[in-house]
Design a protein around this motif. Structure first.
Motif, mmCIF file in Angstrom:
data_model
loop_
_atom_site.group_PDB
_atom_site.id
_atom_site.type_symbol
_atom_site.label_atom_id
_atom_site.label_comp_id
_atom_site.label_asym_id
_atom_site.label_seq_id
_atom_site.Cartn_x
_atom_site.Cartn_y
_atom_site.Cartn_z
ATOM 1 N N LEU A 120 8.372 -20.686 12.868
ATOM 2 C CA LEU A 120 7.354 -19.606 13.189
ATOM 3 C C LEU A 120 7.049 -19.220 11.830
ATOM 4 C CD1 LEU A 120 8.702 -17.887 16.314
ATOM 5 C CD2 LEU A 120 7.190 -19.597 16.047
ATOM 6 N N SER A 121 5.669 -18.784 11.705
ATOM 7 C CA SER A 121 5.395 -18.073 10.516
ATOM 8 C C SER A 121 4.165 -17.131 10.544
ATOM 9 C CB SER A 121 4.554 -19.248 9.681
ATOM 10 O OG SER A 121 4.210 -18.657 8.488
ATOM 11 N N GLY A 122 4.425 -16.222 10.156
ATOM 12 C CA GLY A 122 3.597 -14.868 10.226
ATOM 13 C C GLY A 122 2.662 -14.907 9.141
ATOM 14 N N HIS A 123 2.205 -15.959 8.682
ATOM 15 C CA HIS A 123 1.431 -16.219 7.241
ATOM 16 C C HIS A 123 0.056 -15.255 7.385
ATOM 17 C CE1 HIS A 123 0.720 -19.881 9.451
ATOM 18 N NE2 HIS A 123 -0.555 -20.063 8.982
ATOM 19 N N GLU A 124 -0.400 -15.623 8.536
ATOM 20 C CA GLU A 124 -1.889 -14.976 8.816
ATOM 21 C C GLU A 124 -1.733 -13.451 8.595
ATOM 22 O OE1 GLU A 124 -4.034 -18.318 11.630
ATOM 23 O OE2 GLU A 124 -3.117 -16.280 12.707
ATOM 24 N N GLY A 125 -0.768 -12.863 9.233
ATOM 25 C CA GLY A 125 -0.256 -11.401 9.139
ATOM 26 C C GLY A 125 0.020 -10.868 7.501
ATOM 27 N N ALA A 126 0.974 -11.747 7.001
ATOM 28 C CA ALA A 126 1.086 -11.563 5.684
ATOM 29 C C ALA A 126 0.239 -11.644 4.693
ATOM 30 C CB ALA A 126 2.311 -12.685 5.187
ATOM 31 N N TYR A 127 -0.764 -12.587 5.027
ATOM 32 C CA TYR A 127 -2.152 -12.376 4.387
ATOM 33 C C TYR A 127 -2.887 -11.076 4.295
ATOM 34 C CZ TYR A 127 -7.049 -13.525 2.510
ATOM 35 O OH TYR A 127 -7.933 -13.653 2.039
ATOM 36 N N LEU A 128 -3.092 -10.571 5.491
ATOM 37 C CA LEU A 128 -3.525 -9.352 5.714
ATOM 38 C C LEU A 128 -2.703 -8.241 5.088
ATOM 39 C CD1 LEU A 128 -4.587 -9.216 9.355
ATOM 40 C CD2 LEU A 128 -5.873 -9.432 7.639
ATOM 41 N N ALA A 129 -1.212 -8.198 4.964
ATOM 42 C CA ALA A 129 -0.567 -7.475 4.387
ATOM 43 C C ALA A 129 -0.781 -7.414 2.791
ATOM 44 C CB ALA A 129 0.906 -7.750 4.561
ATOM 45 N N GLY A 130 -0.886 -8.623 2.120
ATOM 46 C CA GLY A 130 -1.571 -8.749 0.897
ATOM 47 C C GLY A 130 -2.598 -7.982 0.583
ATOM 48 N N ARG A 131 -3.613 -8.308 1.224
ATOM 49 C CA ARG A 131 -4.763 -7.516 0.997
ATOM 50 C C ARG A 131 -4.780 -6.226 1.189
ATOM 51 N NH1 ARG A 131 -9.549 -11.234 1.766
ATOM 52 N NH2 ARG A 131 -10.890 -9.634 1.095
ATOM 53 N N LEU A 132 -4.018 -5.830 2.223
ATOM 54 C CA LEU A 132 -3.746 -4.248 2.254
ATOM 55 C C LEU A 132 -2.810 -3.629 0.925
ATOM 56 C CD1 LEU A 132 -3.440 -1.567 4.050
ATOM 57 C CD2 LEU A 132 -1.228 -2.379 4.734
ATOM 58 N N ALA A 133 -1.888 -4.392 0.565
ATOM 59 C CA ALA A 133 -1.165 -3.939 -0.421
ATOM 60 C C ALA A 133 -2.105 -3.743 -1.975
ATOM 61 C CB ALA A 133 0.088 -4.882 -0.810
ATOM 62 N N ALA A 134 -3.025 -4.790 -1.835
ATOM 63 C CA ALA A 134 -3.768 -4.830 -3.160
ATOM 64 C C ALA A 134 -4.603 -3.662 -3.056
ATOM 65 C CB ALA A 134 -4.401 -6.427 -3.435
#
Lengths: 311, 342
Positions: free
Chosen positions: B129-143
């Motif tokens: 399993l990979s939550g990569h789509e959510g992690a991408y959103l998290a990256g946008r949020l962090a930046a």
């Protein structure tokens, strides 16, 4: 090298190295005393983790780190009491009992944590540092070396105390004899079982203290299996040190510094597999073994239970 | 006479086939094995909660073997197989060798993680399993929220599932702003319970300038959280933490920015359905934003305008306008972080 390597960052790396070294130092000093007396204390990991648990519980409820450290030492001594009873008094196999104690107390603390803290995961506030005047103002080294919790300085002081005990006291001689020629010690009128028991209890106290420091200062929280093999590293350091407390300190510092070096290399973005980078601390220990450990000799009666009159 | 014998033989054959079919479709109980207790607000808890929910929905009993550690789980697997479970979910990458072996030995199907090439029809299924789509959103949020323009990724190991999230987080950060530095650090080869290591490494990453930490690591994540709570950022302000898999809101002290939350229930439900349909071990399972099996947690730390800006990005990922491909290899993940050099 990158611009990331500021004074603050280098200071944090060194500070982290010292913090990581202290539990290893305390465990290594404790193991060294057991081994000197002829007891191979594989159960030190169990003593550390029980010390970590009791130390955390006491610090959390009393809001006092010192009470936590005291409880950690007592917790380690409780495990040591089992070791002393089974291995020193009853003469059971030290390796088997040691492994059993480690596994047993890892399981027990995980179970206790499950019932007590697994829904809340309480964390302790940051430990108050003892700032050494003037020295703490030295750039990079000052904040890294001279702004630690008082226990860190006491742990270093323990190296000197251990050295004094081994070289200058009758008890130190008794320990040496209990490990090398227990029958001779017995003939001299000194109780071998008592001498070895004192050594094992001291090991428990130091290992428990190391565990409590790890949980209360190193992590600020207790989680199951938190010691992560630190006790076994203490055994390695004690064996490499050939009976010299200062070498335990040196080995623990090298290991801690290598841990920080792995972080530094990753933060620098060095394009190397992290698995390789993270081998550095263990390679350093193996290097020390090759460089200094080849001529090391362990006590002649290490791991052998003493029985009066046995041939 | 011959006619009767043929008819009887056909009837026996037919009934045998029907019996076998009924037997193969019967799923009375399943088991899940986890390395740590199911109360970690993360990987173990999400796995156990999902198994319970999937079992309840399918009317299947769920047996839980938790806190097994990262050592040899063969005895536990054999015991569960003897108990008659129809599926054993080996919920740790460390169980990937033992579980297929015991499946062969006992003929009880197993589900393993992080081994997409390990499929074996009827016997071994994989759920990488990979939550990569959510992690991408998290990256946008962090930046968007980083004051220092530096964010950290701290992990306690490099299993494929975490690699893909680390990579997607870095891609999200870069997509939002090329000026934001990414500082990547691994605590240890398998430092999942090393809370002290988590704290030490996170403190170093904060000292290197990061004011938002994206942390992945079972027990060690509590050490990361502790570091965030007790260490100030370079500007003297608060450091915020983005978690993965679970929701630590209940134990948050005001430092949890978000979490890439997984819901594994649809995966286990699909496994049970595949067992019943005799298609177990023939396909891979995934989670994603589309069905909310992956979602980014909204906390009070996220301003409304920032959250409002995240929502359209989520919609773009679901619609395919933004493509986030999972990257499982650690080497490729590290390459993404290389631009932190000056």
């Amino acid at each position: 090298m990158t611009g990331l390597f500021s004074e603050v960052f280098l200071g944090a790396l060194l500070f982290g190295a010292i913090t990581a070294s202290v539990p290893l130092l305390l465990a290594g000093l404790g193991e060294q005393m057991s081994e000197k007396a002829g007891v191979l204390n594989i159960g030190i990991e169990g003593m550390m983790i029980f010390g970590a648990y009791t130390g955390f519980v006491a610090a959390y409820y009393s809001e006092s780190l010192w009470l936590g450290f005291l409880a950690g030492a007592v917790g380690g001594m409780v495990v040591a009491a089992i070791m002393a009873l089974l291995c020193v008094r009853l003469g059971l196999n030290q390796i088997v009992i040691g492994i059993g104690l480690t596994l047993g107390f890892e399981g027990l603390t995980a179970l206790l944590h499950h019932f007590q803290f697994s829904r809340t995961y309480p964390r302790l506030p940051a430990a108050q540092a003892t700032v050494i005047p003037l020295l703490s103002d030295i750039p990079v080294l000052g904040p890294a070396l001279f702004r630690h919790h008082l226990l860190v300085y006491l742990a270093v002081l323990a190296v000197l105390v251990m050295g004094y005990i081994y070289r200058r006291t009758q008890f130190g001689l008794n320990l040496q004899a209990a490990g090398d020629k227990p029958a001779a010690l017995d003939v001299a009128g000194v109780d071998v079982v008592r001498t070895r028991s004192i050594a094992v209890f001291t090991t428990g106290a130091l290992a428990g203290l190391g565990g409590a420091y790890l949980a209360n200062v190193g992590a600020g929280i207790f989680v199951p299996f938190i010691t992560n093999g630190a006790g076994f590293l203490g055994v390695v350091l004690a064996m490499l040190a050939r009976g010299r407390p200062s070498w335990v300190l040196f080995g623990a510092l090298v290991f801690g510094l290598c841990l920080s070096l792995t972080t530094a290399m990753q933060v620098a973005g060095i394009n190397m597999p992290t698995d390789v980078i993270q081998m550095i601390p263990f390679l350093a220990v193996m290097g020390m073994l090759l460089a200094f450990g080849r001529k090391s000799s362990l006590p002649a009666a290490l791991g052998i239970p003493y029985e009066r009159g046995a041939r | 006479m011959k006619k009767y014998i043929l008819a009887a033989a056909s009837a026996i054959l037919l009934s045998g086939t029907m019996t076998f079919g009924a037997y193969s479709a019967e799923v009375k109980s399943i088991a899940i094995l986890t390395p740590e207790e199911g109360t970690d607000y993360g990987w173990n808890q999400q796995g156990i909660d999902a198994a319970k929910a999937a079992g309840a929905a399918a009317g299947v009993e769920v047996k839980i073997a938790q806190g097994l550690g990262y050592g040899d789980v063969r005895p536990t697997l054999r015991e569960l197989a003897e108990d008659g479970v129809s599926l054993m979910i080996a919920h740790a990458s460390g169980y990937n060798t033992a579980a297929p072996e015991i499946a062969e030995e006992t003929k009880v199907p197993v589900a393993i993680v992080d081994t997409p090439t390990g499929l074996k029809a009827g016997l071994v299924a994989d759920y990488t399993l990979s939550g990569h789509e959510g992690a991408y959103l998290a990256g946008r949020l962090a930046a968007k929220m980083s004051r220092s323009k530096a964010v950290g990724i701290v992990v306690s190991g490099e299993p494929p599932s975490w690699n893909s999230q680390s990579a997607a987080f870095a891609q999200g950060v870069k997509a939002e702003s090329g000026d934001v530095k990414i500082i990547y650090a691994v605590i240890g080869p398998a430092a999942y319970s090393d809370a002290a290591g988590g704290k030490r490494v996170t403190e170093s990453v904060i000292a290197a300038g990061a004011d938002i930490i994206f942390g992945q690591g079972n027990g060690s994540s509590f050490g990361m959280l502790q570091a965030v709570e007790t260490t100030k950022a370079a500007d003297g302000g608060k450091v915020l933490f983005i978690d993965v898999i679970g929701d630590k809101t209940a134990i948050d002290k005001g430092f949890l920015l978000s979490s890439v939350v997984w819901n594994i229930e649809p995966v286990y439900a699909a496994m049970i359905a595949d067992l019943k349909a005799d298609t177990f071990g023939t396909k891979s399972y995934s989670i994603g934003l589309k069905d909310d099996s992956v979602k980014l947690l909204k906390t009070a730390q996220i301003p409304d305008d920032v959250w409002a800006a995240i929502e359209p990005i989520r919609a773009d990922i679901i619609s395919g306008t933004i493509k986030v491909e999972p990257i499982y290899e650690a080497t490729a993940v590290r390459a993404l972080m290389s631009d932190v050099k000056e």
